[in-house]
Design an enzyme around this catalytic site. Structure first.
Site, short mmCIF file in Angstrom:
data_model
loop_
_atom_site.label_atom_id
_atom_site.label_comp_id
_atom_site.label_asym_id
_atom_site.label_seq_id
_atom_site.Cartn_x
_atom_site.Cartn_y
_atom_site.Cartn_z
N PRO A 91 0.82 -1.21 0.00
CA PRO A 91 0.00 0.00 0.00
C PRO A 91 0.85 1.27 0.00
CG PRO A 91 -0.70 -1.51 1.72
CD PRO A 91 0.59 -2.02 1.19
N TYR A 92 0.32 2.28 -0.67
CA TYR A 92 0.95 3.60 -0.73
C TYR A 92 -0.14 4.60 -0.38
CZ TYR A 92 2.83 7.84 -2.86
OH TYR A 92 3.26 9.11 -3.09
#
Length: 67
Positions: free
Chosen positions: A2-3
């Site tokens: 995830p970013y």
């Protein structure tokens, strides 16, 4: 992997508050989606209020009006 990109106006946000945002976003992704905190990236971008607009006005001007 995830970013998370958090964009906020540059208005006296402390280092501690930023750490809380990073910790909270990481925990949220782990708790809700089961994402691994070790591979979760959180970026905080601070934007000058002259460069952020709402309803056709710069945030700087809205703050002067108390909005």
């Amino acid at each position: 992997m995830p970013y998370v990109n958090i964009k906020i106006t540059r208005e006296e946000v402390t280092k501690e508050q930023k750490q809380q945002l990073i910790t909270g976003a990481t925990r949220l992704l782990a708790d809700i989606l089961g994402k691994n905190p070790a591979t979760t990236f959180v970026i905080i971008e601070e934007v000058d209020t002259d460069n952020w607009g709402i309803a056709g006005e710069q945030v700087t001007e809205r703050r002067k009006k108390g909005l």
